[in-house]
Design a protein around this motif. Structure first.
Motif, PDB file in Angstrom:
ATOM      1  N   TYR A   4      43.186  33.988  31.983  1.00 57.10           N
ATOM      2  CA  TYR A   4      42.852  34.553  33.297  1.00 57.10           C
ATOM      3  C   TYR A   4      42.070  33.484  34.052  1.00 57.10           C
ATOM      4  CZ  TYR A   4      44.024  38.984  31.561  1.00 57.10           C
ATOM      5  OH  TYR A   4      44.950  40.125  31.071  1.00 57.10           O
ATOM      6  N   VAL A  65      41.426  42.578  33.022  1.00 58.51           N
ATOM      7  CA  VAL A  65      42.691  42.593  33.747  1.00 58.51           C
ATOM      8  C   VAL A  65      42.609  43.075  35.217  1.00 58.51           C
ATOM      9  CG1 VAL A  65      43.355  44.755  32.924  1.00 58.51           C
ATOM     10  CG2 VAL A  65      45.383  43.202  33.262  1.00 58.51           C
ATOM     11  N   GLY A  68      41.809  40.576  38.627  1.00 62.53           N
ATOM     12  CA  GLY A  68      42.647  40.141  39.670  1.00 62.53           C
ATOM     13  C   GLY A  68      41.737  38.653  40.573  1.00 62.53           C
ATOM     14  N   ASN A  69      42.246  38.701  41.754  1.00 58.66           N
ATOM     15  CA  ASN A  69      41.534  37.412  42.511  1.00 58.66           C
ATOM     16  C   ASN A  69      40.477  37.657  42.927  1.00 58.66           C
ATOM     17  OD1 ASN A  69      43.700  35.829  42.202  1.00 58.66           O
ATOM     18  ND2 ASN A  69      45.028  36.990  43.772  1.00 58.66           N
ATOM     19  N   LYS A  70      39.538  38.771  42.909  1.00 58.14           N
ATOM     20  CA  LYS A  70      38.237  39.180  43.124  1.00 58.14           C
ATOM     21  C   LYS A  70      37.210  38.269  42.831  1.00 58.14           C
ATOM     22  CE  LYS A  70      39.678  44.057  43.764  1.00 58.14           C
ATOM     23  NZ  LYS A  70      40.397  44.829  42.637  1.00 58.14           N
TER      24      LYS A  70
END
Length: 152
Positions: A4, A65, A68-70
């Motif tokens: 990630y 998971v 994300g792109n936060k």
């Protein structure tokens, strides 16, 4: 395991962890960022509070998971020099006793003031109600938030 790329405090950090790993443990164990505290592990005390796109969330129950792109902001990233209005007010009002819950308290207060720069006492109490302070510094916490609101 999965890789990630997390946006944390304005930087991209790469971790290889199980998708179900809570962000709390990613921060503390994999990225050596101990400011976010483990309290209860069930999202009831607020000690593990971080910001996810500016919103206060409990990191002990937030799986990597789901990020994300936060953008994640931790206490280490709230301000470079510890001079965020909430941090300054915490010192001014001598809020901390044992200090354990304070990072979560500060992160919750900062998110509140970002969303509502001039909250009423009732709004402060509502926003902070999910954060437990075993030392009972709630009056000083409220006063510090009110003071920080005036400094913005």
């Amino acid at each position: 395991m999965a890789v990630y790329n997390l946006k944390i405090n304005g930087q991209t950090k790469q971790v290889d962890v199980d998708p179900a790993t809570p962000i709390l443990w990613v921060l503390r164990e994999h990225l050596d960022m101990p400011g976010t505290k483990y309290g209860c592990g069930v999202a009831m005390c607020g000690a593990c509070t971080v910001h996810l796109n500016g919103v206060a969330v409990r990191s002990c129950q937030l799986p990597v998971v789901a990020v994300g792109n936060k953008e994640i902001t931790t206490i280490e990233g709230l301000s470079e020099n510890g001079d965020h209005p909430v941090q300054k007010a915490w010192l001014e009002h001598d809020v901390a006793q044992c200090g354990y819950c304070q990072t979560g308290q500060i992160m919750t207060a900062a998110a509140l003031l970002k969303a509502n720069p001039h909250p009423t006492e009732a709004q402060i109490d509502t926003a902070m109600s999910g954060n437990v302070c075993r030392c009972g510094t709630y009056v000083r916490i409220r006063e510090a938030i009110q003071s920080a609101a005036k400094q913005q």
